[in-house]
Design an enzyme around this catalytic site. Structure first.
Site, PDB file in Angstrom:
ATOM      1  N   HIS A 172     -27.914  11.166  -2.377  1.00 39.83           N
ATOM      2  CA  HIS A 172     -28.899  11.929  -1.615  1.00 39.83           C
ATOM      3  C   HIS A 172     -29.725  11.039  -0.683  1.00 39.83           C
ATOM      4  O   HIS A 172     -30.257  10.013  -1.102  1.00 39.83           O
ATOM      5  CB  HIS A 172     -29.862  12.605  -2.615  1.00 39.83           C
ATOM      6  CG  HIS A 172     -30.005  14.068  -2.383  1.00 39.83           C
ATOM      7  ND1 HIS A 172     -30.559  14.909  -3.317  1.00 39.83           N
ATOM      8  CD2 HIS A 172     -29.692  14.852  -1.330  1.00 39.83           C
ATOM      9  CE1 HIS A 172     -30.575  16.142  -2.867  1.00 39.83           C
ATOM     10  NE2 HIS A 172     -30.048  16.132  -1.664  1.00 39.83           N
ATOM     11  N   GLU A 173     -29.889  11.446   0.579  1.00 45.54           N
ATOM     12  CA  GLU A 173     -30.779  10.791   1.547  1.00 45.54           C
ATOM     13  C   GLU A 173     -30.506   9.292   1.705  1.00 45.54           C
ATOM     14  O   GLU A 173     -31.415   8.481   1.724  1.00 45.54           O
ATOM     15  CB  GLU A 173     -32.253  11.009   1.160  1.00 45.54           C
ATOM     16  CG  GLU A 173     -32.645  12.454   0.979  1.00 45.54           C
ATOM     17  CD  GLU A 173     -32.298  13.309   2.192  1.00 45.54           C
ATOM     18  OE1 GLU A 173     -32.267  12.794   3.313  1.00 45.54           O
ATOM     19  OE2 GLU A 173     -32.041  14.510   2.000  1.00 45.54           O
ATOM     20  N   GLY A 174     -29.238   8.968   1.824  1.00 41.68           N
ATOM     21  CA  GLY A 174     -28.870   7.565   1.999  1.00 41.68           C
ATOM     22  C   GLY A 174     -28.360   6.986   0.697  1.00 41.68           C
ATOM     23  O   GLY A 174     -29.110   6.875  -0.267  1.00 41.68           O
TER      24      GLY A 174
END
Length: 617
Positions: free
Chosen positions: A467-469
């Protein structure tokens, strides 16, 4: 010990959040108002989220060809959260906000994340609206952001594409001016977008009147080709349903279509989507609109945010908030597993105590919490999860300092946040996931079944390393950018804060050993950082970025625990105090020594992984 007692200790005894009410922005608040917010969050999480965590896992989102179907509990939870005011908790009073410190907002949201992270509590919506408040036009803020803060609309962030994934330089979504006068649209320069976006959380649902997509796309040059690299990315507001300048729905559906739902291992209560922009399923023709990409209305209507080519910089405003939010989600999933396994261990009889002559089968069974290895697994979870919660709240406190502190303190907070954000996202994503694994282990075979919640917590948490990178992206961000930025000023500042804690702990006999160990770890991290970059070759320096981040993160968490322990030693003798000090000792004696192996490959610039030929795998 309840989550509330832990939150109160970290928030007030450790971080001194009540003192924030002395600042002008928070002057109408006090500990009483902060507690009232926490009370509301705790109640809504208990009543509207926790009872339905299993339900939303079993009843996955379904698409009936026209709309996405979710359990009614999801809608009820969204409405309760929106009604609580938490979507606009940190916003100004004059736009309907509560002007709460972000520290208190983050603490309040912890209850929702622990109760049911996949039902969601508006993290992306708040981040979307905050971005528009910072970079959007006055009308974009009024029409889109404020309606997200009041819960009428929800928001997404649309970066990834099926062919590009995390490689944003390969984004292929196109945005072209929508006919004559496109630049004069009051909602922003109007474009037509065509492309596909993958892994879009909450990309389609019926929870709100409208969904506001923030979409990264490229504007073709005069030759019709898309500009290369990330510097060509622009940001667009693309509403699911078109609105007028008062925020009213016009009745026109934008050309954004659900191509499919992604059915994930966890987080099943949140839709995850593949969205097609501008394929012509919902053609848009009307007064003031161009003819579309095909002359017949194809192309999603999008309004440019800010300046062309600066979209990724704007999007990072949202991504950094989301990364701290993901860290908190990972933390609280770990905490949920810890509490569940602690309760199980206190009540599950199995085995007998070991005596001088072995086990006596005539003796009654003992509860498994009386076994040393179960205590080890519980203490590991406590050290991971309570330490991670302290880290996330510390980062939230830095946000408040950055926004409301004196100039020098605000800049220091900015630098510390830059360095700590990769850790705040990645460390809980790895180690609170390990806590969930230990929670399953404590349950034995039962932990692997759906009769107990711990297997769901693990599945939900496994997403957060992506998630998110991803983990690797965070590691490269840390070693390639954050520790080097401004000539290493942020790293030096963090080291100075750690040294301050070390100096204070050296004066406390029961913490002196830990203080010396942290001083040694800090020196090791500093030396490894220099060794990694000794040749100046990024390929060599970054070959072991993830082990570097693991060691860096463990050192940060050791510092956090030592700082927390300094406060705990001054508290009245009680089980809670004993537990915190034991968790601190556990982390220093069982976890911190691991950094030696991680840093060895970093310092040696070991190329074992990098140089292995593809056909050797």
């Amino acid at each position: 010990m309840s989550l509330r007692l832990t939150v109160d200790f970290l928030l007030y005894d450790w971080l001194g959040a009540q003192a924030l009410s002395e600042r002008e922005r928070f002057a109408e608040h006090s500990r009483e108002t902060f507690d009232a917010v926490l009370d509301i969050c705790e109640r809504i999480a208990r009543e509207k989220y926790a009872p339905f965590n299993r339900l939303v896992d079993i009843q996955e989102p379904q698409f009936d060809g026209e709309k996405v179907i979710l359990p009614q509990a999801t809608k009820d939870a969204w409405d309760a959260y929106a009604a609580s005011g938490m979507l606009s908790a940190a916003q100004d009073y004059d736009v309907g906000g509560m002007q709460l410190p972000y520290t208190v907002e983050a603490a309040g949201n912890a209850f929702f994340a622990m109760a049911s992270v996949s039902i969601g509590a508006g993290m992306l919506t708040v981040g979307n609206a905050n971005l528009l408040m910072a970079h959007g036009s006055a009308l974009q803020r009024e029409v889109f952001a404020l309606n997200e803060f009041n819960g009428r609309f929800s928001g997404t962030m649309c970066l990834s594409e099926p062919q590009a994934g995390s490689s944003l330089s390969d984004v292929a979504t196109r945005a072209v001016p929508d006919g004559e006068g496109f630049e004069a649209d009051p909602l922003g320069p109007r474009y037509r977008l065509r492309g596909n976006k993958m892994w879009i959380s909450a990309g389609e649902h019926e929870l709100t009147e409208n969904i506001i997509h923030l979409v990264l796309a490229k504007i073709p040059g005069p030759d019709g080709k898309l500009p290369p690299g990330v510097k060509g990315l622009s940001l667009f507001v693309v509403p699911k349903k078109l609105v007028d300048t008062d925020g009213r729905l016009t009745g026109v559906r934008n050309d954004v279509a659900l191509a499919g739902l992604n059915h994930k291992c966890g987080w099943r209560g949140t839709t995850n989507t593949l969205l097609n922009f501008g394929e012509g399923k919902f053609p848009v023709l009307g007064e003031g609109m161009g003819l579309g990409l095909d002359g017949q209305g194809a192309g999603a209507i999008g309004y440019l945010v800010g300046e062309p080519g600066k979209g990724l910089g704007y999007m990072f405003h949202m991504m950094n908030e989301a990364r701290i939010g993901v860290g908190m989600a990972a933390t609280m999933l770990g905490m949920a597993g810890y509490h569940a396994s602690l309760d199980y261990a206190k009540n599950r009889p199995q085995g007998r105590p070991m005596g001088a002559s072995g086990k006596d089968p005539t003796q009654p069974q003992v509860r498994i919490i009386e076994h040393a290895d179960v205590k080890r697994m519980l203490l590991a979870q406590k050290a991971y999860c309570e330490g991670a919660l302290a880290l996330e709240l510390y980062c939230a406190r830095l946000v408040d300092e950055q926004h409301t502190g004196a100039p020098e303190a605000a800049d220091d907070a900015r630098l510390l946040l830059e360095v700590l954000t990769p850790i705040a996202k990645s460390w809980p994503s790895e180690w609170c996931l390990e806590a969930n694994s230990l929670a399953i282990q404590i349950h034995g075979g039962y932990g692997y079944t759906r009769d107990f919640p711990v297997e769901q917590y693990w599945r939900d948490n496994r997403l957060n390393m992506i998630h998110e990178g991803t983990h690797g992206i965070q590691a490269m961000d840390l070693l390639a950018r954050k520790v080097l930025m401004e000539n290493g000023k942020g790293l030096k500042l963090l080291a100075a804060h750690m040294q301050g804690t070390i100096d204070r702990a050296l004066q406390v006999p029961e913490l002196a050993r830990e203080a010396k160990d942290l001083a040694q770890a800090l020196q090791q991290v500093g030396a490894a950082t220099q060794a990694a970059w000794a040749t100046g070759e990024p390929t060599e320096a970054l070959a072991n970025a993830v082990p570097y981040m693991q060691a860096f993160g463990h050192t940060v968490l050791a510092w956090i625990w030592l700082d927390v322990a300094l406060v705990a030693t001054r508290a009245a003798a009680a089980p809670a105090q004993q537990g915190r000090l034991a968790a601190c000792r556990y982390f220093f004696r069982y976890e911190l020594p691991k950094i030696g192996a991680w840093l060895q490959v970093v310092s040696n610039r070991d190329m074992t992984c990098t140089e292995l030929a593809e056909d050797a795998f």
